[in-house]
Design a protein around this motif. Structure first.
Motif, mmCIF file in Angstrom:
data_model
loop_
_atom_site.group_PDB
_atom_site.id
_atom_site.type_symbol
_atom_site.label_atom_id
_atom_site.label_comp_id
_atom_site.label_asym_id
_atom_site.label_seq_id
_atom_site.Cartn_x
_atom_site.Cartn_y
_atom_site.Cartn_z
ATOM 1 N N GLY A 177 0.613 -1.173 -0.183
ATOM 2 C CA GLY A 177 -0.305 0.526 -0.004
ATOM 3 C C GLY A 177 1.058 1.603 0.173
ATOM 4 O O GLY A 177 0.283 2.229 -0.071
ATOM 5 N N ALA A 178 2.287 1.037 0.433
ATOM 6 C CA ALA A 178 3.051 2.674 -0.118
ATOM 7 C C ALA A 178 2.853 2.847 -1.431
ATOM 8 O O ALA A 178 2.824 2.060 -2.348
ATOM 9 C CB ALA A 178 4.357 1.962 0.065
ATOM 10 N N GLN A 179 3.127 4.536 -1.686
ATOM 11 C CA GLN A 179 3.478 4.883 -2.631
ATOM 12 C C GLN A 179 4.402 6.139 -3.248
ATOM 13 O O GLN A 179 4.238 6.475 -4.744
ATOM 14 C CB GLN A 179 2.320 5.874 -2.819
ATOM 15 C CG GLN A 179 0.066 5.351 -2.588
ATOM 16 C CD GLN A 179 0.121 5.549 -1.355
ATOM 17 O OE1 GLN A 179 0.206 5.789 -0.640
ATOM 18 N NE2 GLN A 179 -1.945 5.959 -2.047
ATOM 19 N N LEU A 180 5.433 5.993 -2.223
ATOM 20 C CA LEU A 180 6.605 6.535 -2.394
ATOM 21 C C LEU A 180 7.544 6.076 -2.215
ATOM 22 O O LEU A 180 7.544 4.959 -0.897
ATOM 23 C CB LEU A 180 5.828 8.197 -1.614
ATOM 24 C CG LEU A 180 5.436 9.029 -2.293
ATOM 25 C CD1 LEU A 180 3.819 9.462 -0.803
ATOM 26 C CD2 LEU A 180 6.074 11.003 -1.793
ATOM 27 N N VAL A 181 8.559 5.886 -1.966
ATOM 28 C CA VAL A 181 10.352 5.374 -2.129
ATOM 29 C C VAL A 181 10.757 6.562 -1.230
ATOM 30 O O VAL A 181 10.613 7.205 -2.395
ATOM 31 C CB VAL A 181 10.732 5.095 -3.198
ATOM 32 C CG1 VAL A 181 11.950 4.054 -2.477
ATOM 33 C CG2 VAL A 181 9.283 3.325 -3.504
ATOM 34 N N ASN A 182 11.170 6.553 -0.237
ATOM 35 C CA ASN A 182 11.962 7.716 0.041
ATOM 36 C C ASN A 182 13.506 7.140 0.826
ATOM 37 O O ASN A 182 13.754 5.983 1.607
ATOM 38 C CB ASN A 182 11.482 8.113 1.796
ATOM 39 C CG ASN A 182 12.294 8.890 2.526
ATOM 40 O OD1 ASN A 182 13.408 9.872 1.847
ATOM 41 N ND2 ASN A 182 12.251 9.421 4.182
ATOM 42 N N ASP A 183 14.090 7.463 -0.702
ATOM 43 C CA ASP A 183 16.051 7.046 -0.304
ATOM 44 C C ASP A 183 16.940 7.267 0.056
ATOM 45 O O ASP A 183 17.225 8.627 -0.966
ATOM 46 C CB ASP A 183 16.136 5.991 -1.947
ATOM 47 C CG ASP A 183 16.718 5.978 -2.028
ATOM 48 O OD1 ASP A 183 18.357 5.284 -1.012
ATOM 49 O OD2 ASP A 183 17.966 5.175 -2.733
ATOM 50 N N ILE A 184 17.292 7.311 1.184
ATOM 51 C CA ILE A 184 18.279 8.419 2.168
ATOM 52 C C ILE A 184 19.560 8.369 0.481
ATOM 53 O O ILE A 184 20.629 9.457 0.707
ATOM 54 C CB ILE A 184 18.892 7.714 3.250
ATOM 55 C CG1 ILE A 184 19.552 6.661 2.691
ATOM 56 C CG2 ILE A 184 17.524 8.067 3.819
ATOM 57 C CD1 ILE A 184 19.953 6.070 3.967
ATOM 58 N N SER A 185 19.602 7.451 -0.249
ATOM 59 C CA SER A 185 20.710 7.372 -0.639
ATOM 60 C C SER A 185 20.223 8.371 -2.269
ATOM 61 O O SER A 185 21.727 7.826 -3.096
ATOM 62 C CB SER A 185 21.447 5.967 -1.240
ATOM 63 O OG SER A 185 20.820 5.398 -2.053
ATOM 64 N N GLY A 186 19.768 8.394 -2.858
ATOM 65 C CA GLY A 186 19.280 9.246 -3.864
ATOM 66 C C GLY A 186 19.616 8.039 -4.847
ATOM 67 O O GLY A 186 20.143 8.460 -5.869
ATOM 68 N N PHE A 187 19.094 6.997 -5.417
ATOM 69 C CA PHE A 187 19.342 5.914 -5.636
ATOM 70 C C PHE A 187 21.138 5.294 -5.971
ATOM 71 O O PHE A 187 21.809 4.960 -7.238
ATOM 72 C CB PHE A 187 18.965 6.603 -7.206
ATOM 73 C CG PHE A 187 17.796 6.141 -7.697
ATOM 74 C CD1 PHE A 187 16.985 5.556 -5.992
ATOM 75 C CD2 PHE A 187 16.678 6.751 -8.290
ATOM 76 C CE1 PHE A 187 15.151 5.270 -6.760
ATOM 77 C CE2 PHE A 187 14.922 6.933 -8.546
ATOM 78 C CZ PHE A 187 14.389 6.085 -7.733
ATOM 79 N N THR A 188 21.668 5.586 -4.808
ATOM 80 C CA THR A 188 23.131 5.193 -5.308
ATOM 81 C C THR A 188 23.108 4.237 -4.571
ATOM 82 O O THR A 188 24.522 3.247 -5.064
ATOM 83 C CB THR A 188 23.416 6.304 -4.468
ATOM 84 O OG1 THR A 188 23.955 6.903 -3.463
ATOM 85 C CG2 THR A 188 23.897 7.497 -5.080
ATOM 86 N N PHE A 189 22.649 3.407 -3.134
ATOM 87 C CA PHE A 189 22.638 2.976 -2.384
ATOM 88 C C PHE A 189 22.030 1.660 -3.517
ATOM 89 O O PHE A 189 23.095 -0.266 -3.414
ATOM 90 C CB PHE A 189 22.509 2.345 -1.523
ATOM 91 C CG PHE A 189 22.990 3.426 -0.440
ATOM 92 C CD1 PHE A 189 24.054 4.174 -0.568
ATOM 93 C CD2 PHE A 189 21.834 3.771 0.664
ATOM 94 C CE1 PHE A 189 24.658 4.974 0.146
ATOM 95 C CE2 PHE A 189 22.609 4.214 1.619
ATOM 96 C CZ PHE A 189 24.016 4.993 1.041
ATOM 97 N N ASP A 190 21.295 1.036 -4.380
ATOM 98 C CA ASP A 190 20.702 -0.483 -5.084
ATOM 99 C C ASP A 190 19.991 -0.082 -6.584
ATOM 100 O O ASP A 190 19.487 0.504 -6.599
ATOM 101 C CB ASP A 190 19.462 -0.784 -3.798
ATOM 102 C CG ASP A 190 18.949 -2.173 -4.467
ATOM 103 O OD1 ASP A 190 19.071 -2.411 -5.880
ATOM 104 O OD2 ASP A 190 18.382 -2.863 -3.308
#
Length: 303
Positions: free
Chosen positions: A127-140
């Motif tokens: 049910g989540a609609q946002l992804v809050n990524d602390i890495s700015g798409f750099t870790f995965d």
């Protein structure tokens, strides 16, 4: 003063089919950490043997929504400096059942605070609609494709390193590295990565407290408006962070703990709003809502 319609289309955020409209006024993201070790609320929603207290966490999330939160950000792995990583399966165990329970109770937007693609996918399915990524798409490297697949909006944050290698905000910075330039360039690359994967619904976060000295945090806070040139909504996450404690400490006294940093938090949130923040990520939602109300009233009166 710009009118509502002067803000670009990037301020209309598609969150898996639900629109988040950030053109008119800032909104609050309420924080719910189902962790034993987060710097402020660690253990608040955890029972013995690190078993999540889903009912208590759910009630807290619903209270944050009643207090005015537009988004609830749920995290299962601490990102405080020095925090050790946990297995993906454990992070899913902590967060996904709570997201499913919350989704049945409310239409509020739900964000998963993770940098792991497997956690993000399980959370979105729940049910989540946002992804809050602390890495700015750099870790995965697999995370952007998951976000694209489910049309989840993304929050891309600046961090120079993983939490286990990070230090608390201390000391003063060298003038050899300009924090504004560093953060801007990093977020530009994160935005390009997102766009390369067909993701257009992007919010950016300068990452207060993440691998930055006290001085750098304040320099970033005071010049946050410079990030508006990236033409993406800005999120400010300053709630009760250590860089605030350093400047409110009494002479020759220890730095006040997070529980004593509310006034400093509200001051920092006010500065962030005046410098263009569209989202305030907060532990204290009602207080943040009141801060937004005062700033908006001031803008309206001077328009």
């Amino acid at each position: 003063m710009k009118s509502v319609t002067d803000k670009p289309d990037q301020y209309l955020i598609n969150c898996s089919g639900v629109t988040l409209d950030l053109r008119k006024a800032p909104v609050v993201m309420g924080i719910v950490n189902v962790t034993p070790d987060s710097f402020y609320d660690g253990g608040m929603f955890v029972q013995k043997k690190d078993k999540p207290d889903y009912d208590r966490a759910l009630n807290h999330a619903l209270q944050l929504i009643r207090s005015g939160a537009t988004i609830i950000d749920i995290g299962g792995e601490s990102s405080r400096p020095g925090a050790e990583p946990i297995p993906t399966e454990e992070e899913i165990r902590r967060t996904v059942p709570l997201i499913g329970m919350l989704r049945k109770k409310t239409d509020a937007l739900i964000s998963i605070d993770t940098w792991k693609s497997e956690v993000a996918e399980a959370a979105i399915r729940a049910g989540a609609q946002l992804v809050n990524d602390i890495s700015g798409f750099t870790f995965d490297a697999d995370l952007p494709e998951i976000c694209r697949k489910y049309q989840a909006a993304v929050i891309l944050m600046h961090t120079p390193t993983k939490p286990q290698s990070m230090q608390w905000s201390t000391g003063t910075s060298s003038t050899s590295n300009d924090i504004i330039t560093t953060v801007t360039a990093y977020l530009q690359r994160s935005i390009l990565t997102a766009r390369h994967h067909g993701i257009n619904d992007i919010i950016i976060d300068p990452g207060f407290g993440f691998g930055k000295t006290v001085e750098e945090n304040y320099r970033l806070l005071g010049a946050m408006n410079k990030l508006q040139k990236l033409q993406r909504p800005l999120l400010a996450g300053v709630s009760r962070k250590s860089f605030l404690g350093h400047v409110i400490a009494e002479p020759r006294q220890p730095t006040p703990p997070p529980s004593e940093r509310l006034s400093a938090t509200l001051a920092a949130e006010t500065i962030a709003l005046l410098n263009g923040a569209s989202i305030i990520r907060a532990h204290d939602v009602k207080a943040a809502m009141q801060t937004i109300a005062v700033v908006m009233a001031s803008r309206a009166a001077s328009a």
